[in-house]
Enzyme design. Structure first.
Site, mmCIF file in Angstrom:
data_model
loop_
_atom_site.group_PDB
_atom_site.id
_atom_site.type_symbol
_atom_site.label_atom_id
_atom_site.label_comp_id
_atom_site.label_asym_id
_atom_site.label_seq_id
_atom_site.Cartn_x
_atom_site.Cartn_y
_atom_site.Cartn_z
ATOM 1 N N GLY A 198 0.783 -1.239 0.000
ATOM 2 C CA GLY A 198 0.000 0.000 0.000
ATOM 3 C C GLY A 198 0.813 1.286 0.000
ATOM 4 C CG ASN B 146 3.339 3.376 5.892
ATOM 5 O OD1 ASN B 146 2.397 4.049 5.453
ATOM 6 N ND2 ASN B 146 3.418 2.060 5.659
ATOM 7 C CE1 TYR C 279 -6.043 3.206 11.224
ATOM 8 C CE2 TYR C 279 -7.624 4.955 10.830
ATOM 9 C CZ TYR C 279 -6.465 4.291 10.478
ATOM 10 O OH TYR C 279 -5.729 4.719 9.410
ATOM 11 C CB THR D 225 -5.072 1.136 0.227
ATOM 12 O OG1 THR D 225 -5.918 1.635 1.262
ATOM 13 C CG2 THR D 225 -4.125 2.222 -0.232
#
Ligand SMILES: NC(=O)c1ccc[n+]([C@@H]2O[C@H](COP(=O)([O-])OP(=O)(O)OC[C@H]3O[C@@H](n4cnc5c(N)ncnc54)[C@H](O)[C@@H]3O)[C@@H](O)[C@H]2O)c1
Length: 255
Positions: free
Chosen positions: A17, A86, A153, A190
């Site tokens: 990704g 990342n 998240y 993605t």
């Protein structure tokens, strides 16, 4: 000459990704890139065939892994110039609304997204403080708005945004010449983008269409759109930019 010519870079979660696109963009602009990932097959496949790229297996949750990666890169190259934190995960369970998020789910998501970036910044500062450098942390627009279906998240990405500013000010005041900035992708095409639409409930295809409708530029972003922004922040072109949050969302959060 490339925009990050001969700079020594690490990209975590570079096996897929956005991380993969960042690693490839940095390498195309002259950087010597170490891709790390907990998935060795994916990470090795990115580095294969590119002279200026190598792969190291690395779980960003584990401090000892960070020490090994930093030792390996600094022994090989004498310094580290760019660290891209990342690696990230969205969820491990099918629901993440605040009432139904288990403590295990909360801890798992935060261990990768929040603790992983904390460890990265700590080890990155140690590796860079004598020579200077640039740290770029992948946050999300989830850090900037409510995320009712992704509570762990969203909170983990808000932690990344805040930590980024703290690292920027700490390093600036210490005179380390280390900049630290966060990048906040919106709706990006993605596998994680697909997962977001699945977790939103209802029909994933309809969720994609509704999200795209909410983007003033009228289309989702690509991994290259995000990689270009990371490249700028990583490069010396951004020499006076630190503690910033660069939003890559086609205008979604300001509409
Ligand atoms: N895709 C999006 O729409 C989107 C939007 C906003 C923010 N982001 C953020 O961008 C970053 C990259 O997202 P992506 O869509 O490319 O994700 P992805 O799932 O495609 O890739 C993530 C990579 O990280 C690796 N990884 C996961 N856990 C790890 C760990 N503990 N240690 C090391 N590597 C690990 C995976 O193996 C994978 O290669 C993430 O931090 C994500 O939260 C993505």
């Amino acid at each position: 000459m490339g925009r990050v010519d001969k700079k020594i870079a690490i990209v975590t979660g570079g096996g897929n990704g956005i991380g993969r696109a960042i690693a490839e963009r940095l390498a195309a602009e002259g950087a010597i890139v170490t891709v790390t990932d907990q998935n060795p097959a994916a990470g090795q496949a990115v580095a294969d065939g590119i002279d200026t790229m190598q792969f190291l297996e690395h779980d960003v949750r584990i401090a000892a892994d960070w020490a090994k990666v930093m030792d390996s890169v600094t022994q090989q190259h004498g310094r580290l110039d760019i660290l891209i934190n990342n690696a990230g995960i969205l969820a491990t369970e099918s629901t993440q609304d605040v009432e139904n998020t288990s403590l295990d789910q909360w801890r798992t998501v935060n261990a990768v997204n929040s603790e992983g970036v904390f460890l990265g910044c700590q080890h990155g500062i140690e590796a860079m403080k004598a020579t200077g450098g640039s740290i770029v942390n992948l946050s999300s627009i989830a850090a900037l708005m409510a995320t009712p279906h992704l509570s762990a998240y969203g909170a983990s990405k808000a932690a990344v945004r805040q930590l980024t500013k703290t690292v920027a000010v700490h390093c600036g005041r210490k005179g380390y010449r280390i900049r630290c900035n966060s990048v906040h992708p919106g709706v990006i095409q993605t596998s994680m983008g697909d997962e977001v639409m699945e977790l939103a409930g209802g029909n994933a295809k309809e969720n994609w269409a509704a999200r795209i409708k909410a983007i003033p530029l009228g289309e989702p972003g690509t991994v290259e759109d995000v990689a270009n922004c990371v490249l700028f922040l990583a490069s010396d072109e951004a020499r006076h930019v630190t503690g910033a949050q660069l939003i890559v969302d086609g205008g979604m959060t300001c509409a």
